[in-house]
Design a protein around this motif. Sequence first.
Motif, short mmCIF file in Angstrom:
data_model
loop_
_atom_site.label_atom_id
_atom_site.label_comp_id
_atom_site.label_asym_id
_atom_site.label_seq_id
_atom_site.Cartn_x
_atom_site.Cartn_y
_atom_site.Cartn_z
N UNK A 17 -27.31 -13.24 16.09
CA UNK A 17 -27.76 -13.84 14.84
C UNK A 17 -27.07 -13.19 13.64
N UNK A 18 -26.86 -11.89 13.70
CA UNK A 18 -26.14 -11.21 12.62
C UNK A 18 -24.71 -11.76 12.53
N UNK A 19 -24.06 -11.95 13.67
CA UNK A 19 -22.71 -12.51 13.68
C UNK A 19 -22.68 -13.93 13.12
N UNK A 20 -23.74 -14.69 13.34
CA UNK A 20 -23.79 -16.08 12.91
C UNK A 20 -24.37 -16.26 11.51
N UNK A 21 -24.73 -15.17 10.86
CA UNK A 21 -25.37 -15.23 9.54
C UNK A 21 -24.52 -16.06 8.58
N UNK A 22 -25.19 -16.93 7.85
CA UNK A 22 -24.50 -17.78 6.89
C UNK A 22 -24.11 -19.13 7.47
N UNK A 53 -41.10 -10.44 11.29
CA UNK A 53 -40.37 -10.80 10.06
C UNK A 53 -38.89 -10.43 10.10
N UNK A 54 -38.32 -10.38 11.29
CA UNK A 54 -36.89 -10.12 11.41
C UNK A 54 -36.08 -11.41 11.34
N UNK A 55 -36.67 -12.49 11.87
CA UNK A 55 -36.02 -13.80 11.82
C UNK A 55 -37.04 -14.82 11.32
N UNK A 56 -36.54 -15.99 11.01
CA UNK A 56 -37.43 -17.08 10.60
C UNK A 56 -37.08 -18.32 11.40
N UNK A 57 -38.06 -19.19 11.55
CA UNK A 57 -37.80 -20.44 12.25
C UNK A 57 -38.06 -21.58 11.28
N UNK A 58 -37.21 -22.58 11.40
CA UNK A 58 -37.35 -23.77 10.56
C UNK A 58 -37.48 -24.98 11.49
N UNK A 59 -38.53 -25.79 11.29
CA UNK A 59 -38.71 -26.96 12.14
C UNK A 59 -37.79 -28.10 11.70
N UNK A 60 -37.70 -29.11 12.53
CA UNK A 60 -37.01 -30.33 12.15
C UNK A 60 -35.62 -30.46 12.73
N UNK A 61 -34.97 -31.53 12.32
CA UNK A 61 -33.66 -31.90 12.86
C UNK A 61 -32.63 -30.79 12.65
N UNK A 62 -32.59 -30.19 11.50
CA UNK A 62 -31.63 -29.12 11.21
C UNK A 62 -32.28 -27.74 11.33
N UNK A 63 -33.41 -27.69 12.01
CA UNK A 63 -34.15 -26.45 12.15
C UNK A 63 -33.52 -25.51 13.15
N UNK A 69 -34.21 -11.14 7.18
CA UNK A 69 -33.79 -9.98 6.40
C UNK A 69 -32.27 -9.93 6.31
N UNK A 70 -31.80 -9.18 5.36
CA UNK A 70 -30.36 -8.94 5.26
C UNK A 70 -29.91 -8.13 6.46
N UNK A 71 -28.68 -8.37 6.90
CA UNK A 71 -28.18 -7.70 8.10
C UNK A 71 -28.19 -6.18 7.97
N UNK A 121 -28.02 0.48 12.34
CA UNK A 121 -28.23 -0.93 12.03
C UNK A 121 -27.46 -1.79 13.04
N UNK A 122 -28.01 -2.96 13.32
CA UNK A 122 -27.40 -3.86 14.31
C UNK A 122 -25.97 -4.22 13.90
N UNK A 123 -25.75 -4.51 12.61
CA UNK A 123 -24.43 -4.97 12.19
C UNK A 123 -23.34 -3.91 12.40
N UNK A 124 -23.72 -2.64 12.52
CA UNK A 124 -22.74 -1.56 12.66
C UNK A 124 -21.99 -1.63 14.00
N UNK A 125 -22.55 -2.28 14.97
CA UNK A 125 -21.89 -2.34 16.29
C UNK A 125 -20.99 -3.55 16.43
N UNK A 126 -21.00 -4.42 15.45
CA UNK A 126 -20.24 -5.67 15.55
C UNK A 126 -18.85 -5.54 14.96
#
Length: 126
Positions: A17-22, A53-63, A69-71, A121-126
């Motif tokens: 998810x960190x890699x796919x951010x944005x 509260x690390x990720x969020x979910x959005x319902x619907x077609x584009x959910x 949180x920030x990476x 931090x997770x992003x440090x290993x990417x």
Amino acid sequence: MKYTKATNYALHIMAYLVQQQGKDNLSLQPLASHMNISPTYLSKILTQLVKADLIQSAPGMNGGYSLRKSKDEISFYDVIQAIEGSGALFTCEMDESNDCHIERVMRDAEEKMVNHLKEKKIYEIL
């Protein structure tokens, strides 16, 4: 000490998810296919990450799922705690005096590990 398979998956999911951010939200089925995890099991892990509260979910077609949180705010410890909880790894069952020397050593070691995992931090290993 051994973490559950769910923690292993959760750390890999968060790294992805960190890699796919944005990019677009990631829906359950493609994420399950990418991670090679059953959608049912993945859903349980994602629910725990949402509750933490690390990720969020959005319902619907584009959910789907995305980082809440920030990476640079997401540590290994945050993810592990979301899945494993916050209980102590060791408790002394032998010494009823509340002054167990073995427990002190184990608590000290656990504290050092927790501090290390909070700093990484997770992003440090990417």
